[in-house]
Design a protein around this motif. Structure first.
Motif, PDB file in Angstrom:
ATOM      1  N   ASP A  14       0.810  -1.223   0.000  1.00 25.58           N
ATOM      2  CA  ASP A  14       0.000   0.000   0.000  1.00 25.58           C
ATOM      3  C   ASP A  14       0.831   1.255   0.000  1.00 25.58           C
ATOM      4  OD1 ASP A  14      -1.003  -1.366   3.047  1.00 25.58           O
ATOM      5  OD2 ASP A  14      -1.512  -2.195   1.097  1.00 25.58           O
TER       6      ASP A  14
ATOM      7  N   LYS C 233       0.125  -9.050  -5.941  1.00 26.25           N
ATOM      8  CA  LYS C 233      -0.609  -8.817  -4.692  1.00 26.25           C
ATOM      9  C   LYS C 233      -2.029  -9.339  -4.817  1.00 26.25           C
ATOM     10  CE  LYS C 233       1.700  -4.550  -3.371  1.00 26.25           C
ATOM     11  NZ  LYS C 233       1.480  -3.115  -3.284  1.00 26.25           N
ATOM     12  N   VAL C 234      -2.645  -8.991  -5.918  1.00 28.04           N
ATOM     13  CA  VAL C 234      -4.025  -9.437  -6.099  1.00 28.04           C
ATOM     14  C   VAL C 234      -4.088 -10.951  -6.213  1.00 28.04           C
ATOM     15  CG1 VAL C 234      -5.959  -9.381  -7.680  1.00 28.04           C
ATOM     16  CG2 VAL C 234      -4.799  -7.282  -7.086  1.00 28.04           C
TER      17      VAL C 234
ATOM     18  N   ALA E  50      -9.795  -3.749  -4.872  1.00 27.81           N
ATOM     19  CA  ALA E  50      -8.728  -4.751  -4.810  1.00 27.81           C
ATOM     20  C   ALA E  50      -7.741  -4.451  -3.694  1.00 27.81           C
ATOM     21  CB  ALA E  50      -7.996  -4.797  -6.143  1.00 27.81           C
ATOM     22  N   PRO E  72      -4.073  -6.516  -0.417  1.00 29.07           N
ATOM     23  CA  PRO E  72      -4.830  -7.214  -1.448  1.00 29.07           C
ATOM     24  C   PRO E  72      -4.843  -8.720  -1.255  1.00 29.07           C
ATOM     25  CG  PRO E  72      -3.337  -5.639  -2.443  1.00 29.07           C
ATOM     26  CD  PRO E  72      -3.073  -5.617  -0.976  1.00 29.07           C
ATOM     27  N   ILE E  77      -9.503 -11.940  -3.856  1.00 27.57           N
ATOM     28  CA  ILE E  77     -10.062 -11.449  -5.096  1.00 27.57           C
ATOM     29  C   ILE E  77      -9.168 -11.905  -6.234  1.00 27.57           C
ATOM     30  CG2 ILE E  77     -11.218  -9.328  -4.363  1.00 27.57           C
ATOM     31  CD1 ILE E  77      -8.550  -7.961  -4.589  1.00 27.57           C
ATOM     32  N   MET E  79      -8.194 -10.563 -10.257  1.00 22.93           N
ATOM     33  CA  MET E  79      -8.403  -9.371 -11.075  1.00 22.93           C
ATOM     34  C   MET E  79      -7.777  -9.554 -12.445  1.00 22.93           C
ATOM     35  SD  MET E  79      -7.739  -5.459  -9.932  1.00 22.93           S
ATOM     36  CE  MET E  79      -7.939  -4.067 -11.020  1.00 22.93           C
TER      37      MET E  79
END
Ligand SMILES: Nc1ncnc2c1ncn2[C@@H]1O[C@H](COP(=O)(O)OP(=O)(O)OP(=O)(O)O)[C@@H](O)[C@H]1O
Ligand SMILES: Nc1ncnc2c1ncn2[C@@H]1O[C@H](COP(=O)(O)OP(=O)(O)OP(=O)(O)O)[C@@H](O)[C@H]1O
Ligand SMILES: [Mg+2]
Ligand SMILES: [Mg+2]
Lengths: 317, 398, 333, 448, 398
Positions: A14, C233-234, E50, E72, E77, E79
């Motif tokens: 992040d 990351k996803v 996300a 995430p 999820i 994507m």
């Protein structure tokens, strides 16, 4: 290693460039358990800072210790003599040595970057017969201790060439900046070629294609797109070459007689504080601290060029 | 002169033949669209024309020059890349003006052109954004603008509008056509959007597996597809295909038969097997078939799936009595007892309803069952069929 | 710098000519400057040196070299008969594992000292350099200064680097000797002991050259397309997995180059030894070359032979990397 | 880009010489040097090894400048043997040659001659020899009378007792500090003089010093071993099984990693009783007004056996290693005449004295130390009697074309023996083998 | 539970507000499509869900968890990225299996799933290609397959089919719907293809300039757009808009008037100005208007441009007598005296022909001229209008 990496990596979760780090930290640490790693990150950073800076700090203590009192230096100098930082310029024209090194290193770095860029482009992006063997040949240079080049080069550079007569004092390269720039460029070339090859090869073809369709030549694409996009690699090759040449020892000794007016580099200056029986350690320490400063500046400047994630956003693939 | 001629162009990668003996002549100022399934070699063909890829065999001419070995910069082309390929280290202005700056245009001229192009792609006021600070569609528009500012002999555009919304796409289409008219440049275009291909192109080149299937004006491709592949590929949803056996005066499919005199067609004799093709819009419910002059007899069918599209509804029909409700609905790729029909959204129709439909015989195509080559378009000769008269898209009509 | 604007007048023919060269011809053309420079400064001298290695030593007289003696110089070096203070290879074999006399004797073999030094050095600098690079890759306040701090050892000249560690381990001057002695790691006079000095030199060199690794790895890290991290990351990759599966493989080419050159440099270590413990205490291969060449006794033939032996050993050792480069998908070799 | 104008002679030397250049130039002119001839000093590194390499590459490449070189007496002969010096007998006047022959310190001149032809190839500029410095204040406090110590050498045994006793009585940490790192200085000097003081030699006495090849290797003889055993006693004390009995532990173990500079530190800081070093450096650093001043005493090096007890002529008794520097002419220079004139001018007494005054360089004619000018120079004047006494006791290292190679081996093996890695016998046995092989190598070459 | 809830989500970049106070609740297992013009914030909203972007304000919930600060990887999820972003150092197999290998699935399970996904995206036999060796569409398919192999709570797909040809796209649509049904996963989808949005979604979220305009089932958006923006954006070609003044029993536009009783609508009084909207398919030539129950009176018009699309023809009409031929034809964005009509391809009609047209009054929309909010859908109450009954796309109907 594993833990260090993990900690450090986690920090990037992040990561948001548009927020101030402190603001981010405060916000994040409240709601995100990962923030617990942050102290670890700082711990690691401080550890690295300590280990890299301590010897340097100690060097400073040596510099501050007056001559002849070099005993039991631990965390504080034995005595306090900041004047040494001025003395080094009085004992020797140390600034001239620095200037020499600076000029030689700058020119050599430019030469290396340009010539190695061409070679790096070729090795990294083109395929042609003999590529492997030629790369190996470049690498071969680095197998040899510099001393292996000594005798022939010594002869070569002291040979008087008629064509050089008009430019050089006695037609030989000895005691001229070229005598340093040429061999040092060659000696640092293989590293630069390999670095640049690696980075240039990673730039997606799509971008070079786009540039060429827009009307650049292959070389134009190299200078306008590939090199700017390889900024981290090019800057690194530049910094490594510059520092290497600036501090080079062997050829500098060989190619000048050690006189500042004859383009002797900074190392001759530093060693000028060494006597037959006695060494002015404090002056040497002070001189090298002063000598390192341009490099620190260079690193700060160069890193502005090392912008993160340059390739982001250009391609869809 | 910017005729583009491909002569036996072949491009082979280690294990793939991306382009296979492509021959094509694109006239000066022509707008040709490449269509074909993903991976068929459209981009590779473009790259060959651009000079980014050296063909393994064959030659490329632009105008009268053999440019096969010429570097891209000397071909005077502009290209919009499928993968967009913005220069990540340059902002929008720099990206767009790159080609102009290379050519040492005056600053004002550059600014003027960039502004104009940015206006066309509706990117005013974004001049100092970096690529990574833009949305996908915005990036694509920068890529288009970068090509637009140049005034090349040939524009190569590889799916330039893929990431744009419908409205913007329509706008861009119009702009491109205007540009085409104004500059009279040759444009080679790749799109997956049939409407785009239909409305913009002078001719469409249908490519499959690296080889050219048909190059013809859009309506010709639509109405008189050269072979099964083109027939199935052009038009959405796709044409219905049913296998049939040629009878003495009919075509006998598994579940219905169509009146047909094999004598009218060379090389067809009773007993031959053919593929019958009919587009969904040429299938009518019997009670709406008033306008159809040459309809077939009634065909029994059951509605299976309804797909309302707003301005029309796709009805998946199952013909034949024993047919179960199909397990699979593969858009348009109906099996032999499936038939896709498109009807008005107002039509009252329900799932699992028994209906009777007719086909427009003047719009039925026959294909060789082995080679897929078209044998016949329309089972009756009709004067008014659009075929043969290459009507042009909107670009020409105002 | 070459121009690319087609309109530019005078250079245009040259540019056109270059553009139209075949890929191979173009490649050779661009390699010319680099190889010209290398030929003058490296290949020619090496050829001359190579010739020297087959000639006899002449310790007196005007002529520095005698007649052709074939491989005598090489043989002497390998058999320990060369006129060198420390020998290239002078192994005492034992019956037990690892079949080589370790301990004091070990640290007086130029070959083993060099190899051990290179391996340990590359190992530590890689680990530390990687750690430093990862820290520097993060965005945090003051990063620029931390970066300078990490890189600064690399900017310290070798003589000074040597001086720092020499003085630290000088019993009356620095604290190192006492500290390490107190910890029981070193003897009381580490700089007089081959074994202790070996480790001092190792530490000193790791201190300085980690920055080299860090700098190169950092550059590698920063060239990684950040959007790949988003994908990872996803996909559910943890920080470690992202490192292992994305960062590491993508940085690997840069890392390999860094390690390659670090290995070669470490195998040629000399200046640092000379300015700390001295070549007699910790002999390295390059020490031998330098001493043969500059030791005052004129044995140029032997010196040349040692240089080539050194290069050969480095070459053998380096071939590991070359194999690795070949494996590297899209690698440079 | 060269700095010197064309008529100036360039001398390759060091910063010390550079600093006093103007005064010396004046004196040279006063001594009759042609006023048109001037010289300039190009200061190379002060480290002797680096200077040698520097000169070596200049001569190797056949460079025409510098015109003259200042060479360490320890490595002039290899240059002579490689024909990289000029035969001075053909350049200097007979008168000057006579002066050198007669007045100059002979040990020094020996290292400036071609070992085979005996022709003079270098002009000794100044000799150098170490002294044993001690803290007279502490020693006297400990109850010893230092009368006569300045000129009368004592035995090592006595020395060790005095030092140990003084150390124990005062609060200094160290007794005797010297240099014993594995470097050239160990082979040429500290060990050489200790060994000589025990009557030992590398190659069987002082006659075989300068010609390699056909000479005995005598490093494993008892006197040599005794010298080592004594040092082991000094360093490790009597617990060491190889220590020579009757000698005290007086030296810190650290001497095995010390060279001149480091070894001086503790003494300079008042933390050692006795210290061996080169006077120009050692005395200057410790006996000045601001330092210990008169509290510093000097004495000749102690001896192991007396001269009479020694098997070899000229060994035994107090011996010091000979250092010092020579001047040579670059054979490739275009200014041989000017160089020769400068050399001649350097032999003038006033020049020698000026050099001593200005640079504390001992006159090659040691008698000049008695002159009044010298007696006025603080603090060296207090030690001239000691220094003068040393002249006769100076032993040159055995410099030949292969000396450097041998020196490295000697340093390693002696160091091995000092640190206890090998027993003295073992180390010297190994050393003898290595030296014999090395001698045999030259013999082969010369035979060819 | 994979409800996705956005609560006042706002994302500001330095000078841009990409997402502006977005509130949305997406039910478990729902298929929601984001549509909107390029740069309106679709991708940014997705990234917020996300976890790749931290919202400047607001919270995101998945199920009952507040995930706003969750990384995430912990959101479960999958994507598909708009920019595709394949791992360049991995081949197709490694790319697709990436997420599975992370989770240490058994080798067989991984293989099985990868094979299945590759099958769906028709990439069989390409497992060991590297990304750089593939065409644009193939890469995109790899990116889709990479998401498909996982079984996440929420699928986020950002224009996954942009680079695929029509056929493959139809195929993929079906596959995605099947997948949706089978896994009952929540799917959030971005597309620029109206057909895709219409047929696949349970609901469509129309976004403009970062803020949500309407979120409703496709036909509701089509038939009862919440405001002018939605009305103009949904449907291609776009709805016709004409300004009108409310009269006592009609709407008076510049060139024609429409029968209308303002009393039936709250807040409308004679003299107010409104925007009248009517879709091209609700404009009829008088002689084909038989089926239209509530038509307006005849409107005089002249055909200006014809745009044949294969299965329909768009006719650009100019109303009003003094109107010159329009200089600009901006697809669908007709000016006040322009009217776009869609007719059957069989219709005989020519350029510059004087025609009479009628509008379907039950399909006329009124919008506030200032705010653009919808005032009324259909000027007459009709029982059969599709409005209010959220019909679902093909996914539900079989
Ligand atoms: N890093 C950034 N810095 C500044 N502005 C940004 C950044 N990323 C996106 N934007 C802006 O935010 C807005 C929304 O972007 P987003 O990518 O969400 O659009 P989108 O709806 O996905 O558009 P598209 O259909 O073109 O992909 C755009 O105007 C874009 O320019
Ligand atoms: N470098 C390469 N190595 C091997 N095969 C390649 C390479 N580049 C392309 N191909 C293959 O060549 C074929 C044609 O690719 P091309 O990019 O021309 O397709 P395309 O028609 O543009 O498809 P799309 O519509 O998906 O973009 C594809 O099957 C592709 O996999
Ligand atoms: Mg493509
Ligand atoms: Mg987007």
């Amino acid at each position: 290693m594993a833990t260090e990496t993990e900690t450090a990596e986690t920090q990037s979760d992040d990561q948001e460039r548009e927020q101030g780090p402190l603001e981010r930290w405060v916000g994040d640490s409240i709601s995100d358990p990962n923030r617990a790693y942050r102290p670890m990150f700082w711990l690691v950073t401080v550890f690295f800072l300590f280990t890299t800076l301590f010897p340097f700090y100690w060097l400073l203590m040596v510099a501050l210790t007056p001559e002849g009192q070099l005993q039991d230096v631990w965390l504080t100098p034995n005595g306090f003599n900041p004047g040494v930082f001025i003395e080094v310029f009085e004992i020797l024209p140390f600034h001239r040595y620095m200037f020499n090194s600076f000029v030689i290193a700058t020119v050599a770095t430019l030469v290396v970057l340009v010539v190695a860029s061409l070679a790096g482009y070729v090795f990294g992006r083109l395929s042609f017969p003999g590529k492997g063997p030629l790369m190996l040949l470049v690498l071969l240079v680095s197998f040899f201790p510099p001393a292996a080049f000594f005798i022939p080069i010594n002869d070569l550079f002291n040979t008087q060439f008629a064509i050089l007569e008009p430019i050089m004092q006695d037609g030989s390269l000895y005691n001229t900046p070229y005598a340093l720039i040429i061999p040092l460029s060659a000696i640092f070339m293989p590293l630069a070629i390999f670095i640049l090859t690696t980075f240039y090869s990673q730039i997606p073809d799509g971008l070079e294609d786009a540039a060429r369709v827009e009307g650049t030549t292959r070389l134009g694409a190299l200078f306008r797109v590939i090199i700017p996009l390889s900024a981290p690699g090019v800057a690194t090759a530049g910094v490594l070459t510059f520092i290497g040449v600036y501090n080079e020892f062997f050829f500098s000794f060989l190619m000048t007689d050690g006189q500042p007016e004859n383009w002797a580099p900074i190392l001759d200056g530093i060693l000028g504080f060494q006597g037959q029986y006695q060494t002015l350690y404090n002056a040497m320490a002070a001189a090298s601290i002063i000598g390192v400063l341009p490099m620190a500046i260079l690193v700060v400047v160069a890193q502005e060029k090392i912008v993160s994630g340059l390739t982001a956003g250009g391609l869809k693939e | 002169m910017a005729r583009v001629t491909l002569d036996g162009v072949t491009k082979r990668y280690e294990d793939v033949t991306a382009v296979d003996d492509m021959n094509m002549e694109i006239g000066d100022g022509e707008f040709v669209t490449f269509v074909g399934p993903s991976g068929c070699g459209k981009s590779t063909t473009m790259e060959t024309i651009a000079g980014l890829t050296q063909p393994t065999e064959g030659t490329v001419h632009i105008g009268d020059r053999d440019v096969t070995r010429l570097p891209p910069k000397d071909r005077n082309i502009a290209m919009v890349f499928q993968n967009i390929a913005l220069f990540p280290h340059m902002d929008v202005y720099e990206n767009i003006s790159f080609g102009l700056r290379l050519r040492n245009y005056e600053k004002e001229e550059v600014d003027r052109r960039v502004e104009e192009a940015a206006d066309i792609v509706q990117l005013e006021g974004m001049m100092d954004r970096m690529p990574e600070e833009m949305s996908g569609g915005q990036r694509q528009r920068v890529a288009i603008a970068r090509a637009l500012v140049r005034e090349p002999d040939v524009f190569l555009m590889d799916e330039p509008l893929a990431n744009l919304d419908a409205k913007l796409r329509v706008h861009m289409r119009t702009e491109l056509q205007r540009l085409h008219r104004r500059l009279d440049t040759t444009i080679i275009y790749v799109t997956h959007d049939q409407a785009e291909a239909m409305t913009m192109s002078d001719r469409i080149a249908v490519i499959n597996a690296g080889s050219l299937q048909q190059i013809a004006p859009p309506l010709v491709c639509y109405n008189e597809p050269a072979n099964l592949f083109v027939a199935g590929f052009i038009g959405s949803p796709s044409m219905n295909f049913v296998e049939a056996e040629v009878g003495t005066d009919e075509l006998e499919t598994e579940n219905f038969s169509i009146e047909f005199d094999p004598a009218t067609t060379d090389g067809l004799a009773p007993g031959d097997r053919v593929t019958v093709g009919v587009r969904p819009e040429d299938v009518y419910l019997d009670h709406t078939a008033d306008g159809v002059e040459h309809s077939t007899g009634l065909i029994d069918a059951r509605t299976d799936v309804l797909e309302p599209m707003g301005n029309e509804v796709f009805v998946y029909l199952v013909t034949g009595d024993d047919a179960e409700t199909s397990m699979e609905v593969e858009g348009g790729a109906a099996t032999d007892d499936q038939l896709l029909m498109s009807v008005d959204p107002d039509t009252e129709i329900d799932i699992d309803e028994e209906v009777k439909v007719v086909l427009d015989r003047s719009r039925i195509h026959l294909f060789d069952i082995e080679t897929g080559d078209a044998l016949r378009h329309g089972l009756v000769e009709v004067a008014t069929t659009g075929s043969g008269t290459p009507e042009r898209g909107v670009g020409d009509s105002d | 710098m070459p121009t690319d604007a087609p309109e530019r007048g005078r250079l245009a023919p040259v540019v056109d000519w270059m553009e139209n060269l075949s890929e191979a011809a173009y490649a050779y053309l661009l390699l010319t400057p680099a190889f010209a420079l290398l030929a003058l400064i490296a290949f020619y001298p090496l050829a001359a040196t190579f010739r020297m290695s087959f000639l006899e030593d002449q310790t007196r007289g005007a002529e520095p070299l005698g007649g052709f003696v074939g491989f005598d110089n090489y043989v002497n070096i390998l058999t320990g008969d060369a006129r060198l203070a420390r020998q290239f290879l002078d192994v005492q074999l034992t019956s037990g594992f690892p079949f080589v006399e370790l301990g004091v004797g070990f640290f007086q073999q130029a070959l083993f000292v060099t190899l051990a030094f290179a391996i340990l050095n590359v190992l530590f600098t890689t680990l530390i350099g990687f750690g430093q690079a990862i820290v520097l890759d993060k965005d945090f306040r003051g990063r620029r200064w931390v970066r300078v701090a990490v890189i600064i050892p690399w900017a310290v000249p070798i003589v000074i680097q040597g001086m720092i560690f020499y003085l630290i381990f000088q019993p009356t001057v620095g604290f190192g000797a006492d500290l390490m002695n107190w910890l029981g790691l070193f003897g009381s006079d580490p700089l007089a002991s081959s074994q202790d000095s070996f480790f001092i030199i190792l530490i000193a060199d790791v201190w300085k050259t980690s920055a080299f690794m860090a700098l190169l790895i950092l550059a590698g890290l920063q060239s990684v397309d950040r959007s790949l991290y988003n994908v990872a990351k996803v996909s559910g990759a943890s920080a470690w997995q992202r490192f292992k599966l994305i960062t590491f493989p993508l940085v690997l080419p840069a890392l390999l180059v860094a390690m390659l050159f670090r290995t070669m440099d470490a195998m040629r270590v000399y200046g640092l030894i000379e300015s700390t413990a001295g070549c007699t205490t910790v002999p390295s291969l390059t020490c031998m070359v330098v001493e043969a060449l500059f030791g005052g006794t004129r044995i140029f033939g032997t010196a040349a032979a040692v240089a080539f032996m050194t290069a050969a050993i480095i070459g053998v050792f380096i071939s590991i990397y070359i194999v690795k480069f070949r494996d590297q998908e899209g690698g440079v070799y | 880009l060269g700095s010197a104008d064309d008529d100036t002679i360039i001398i390759h030397s060091d910063t010390d010489f550079q600093d006093i250049r103007d005064t010396v130039q004046e004196t040279l002119w006063e001594a009759g040097l042609d006023e048109d001839i001037s010289y300039e000093v190009r200061a190379a590194a002060d480290d002797t090894e680096q200077r040698r390499q520097d000169i070596q590459s200049a001569l190797q490449a056949g460079r025409s400048t510098p015109d003259m070189f200042m060479m360490d007496s320890g490595w002039t002969i290899p240059f002579i043997l490689r024909e990289q010096t000029l035969n001075l007998e053909e350049q200097l006047s007979g008168e000057v040659l006579d002066t050198i022959e007669n007045d100059y310190l002979q040990a020094s001149v020996e290292t400036a001659r071609h070992p085979e032809t005996d022709e003079l190839h270098a002009l000794p500029l100044f000799p150098d020899f170490p002294v044993m410095l001690y803290r007279r204040d502490l020693v006297e406090e400990a109850g010893y009378d230092t009368e006569g110590w300045a000129t009368e050498p004592m035995s090592w045994q006595e020395f060790s007792e005095v030092v140990a006793d003084t150390r124990d009585q005062s609060d200094v940490d160290f007794g005797f500090t010297t240099q014993a790192a594995a470097y050239e200085g160990l082979a040429c000097c500290t060990f050489n003089e200790t060994m000589s003081g025990w009557g030992g030699a590398y190659f069987g006495g002082v006659d075989n010093l300068f010609e390699a090849g056909d000479r005995p290797v005598t490093v494993d003889e008892e006197p040599v071993l005794d010298a080592i055993r004594m040092m082991r006693a000094f360093i490790h004390g009597q617990e060491d099984e190889h220590a020579l009995e009757g000698y005290e532990q007086i030296a810190p173990t650290s001497i095995v990693q010390w060279i001149e500079d480091e070894s001086l530190g503790p003494f300079q800081n008042g933390n050692a009783v006795a210290h061996r070093n080169w006077p120009a450096f050692g005395i200057a650093e410790t006996a000045g007004e601001d330092d210990f001043g008169e509290a510093i005493g000097a004495m000749p090096m102690p001896y192991g056996v007396t001269e009479e007890e020694s098997e070899y002529e000229g060994l035994g008794g107090s011996r010091v290693a000979l250092g010092g520097w020579h001047l040579t002419i670059n054979p490739s220079t275009d200014k041989i005449d000017e160089c020769a004139q400068i050399l001649e001018a350097f032999t003038a007494e006033e020049v020698q004295l000026t050099m001593f005054e200005e640079g504390t360089w001992f006159p090659p004619n040691l008698d000049l130390l008695e002159s009044e000018e010298v007696q006025e120079i603080e603090p060296l004047n207090r030690y001239t009697d000691t220094l003068q006494a040393l002249g006769d006791r100076a032993v040159p290292r055995p410099v030949t074309d292969i000396w450097n190679e041998q020196a490295a081996v000697i340093a390693i093996e002696v160091h091995n023996a000092y640190t206890g890695q090998k027993s003295p016998e073992e180390a010297m046995e190994d050393l003898r083998n290595r030296l014999e092989r090395s001698e045999a190598d030259v013999e082969d070459v010369n035979a060819n």
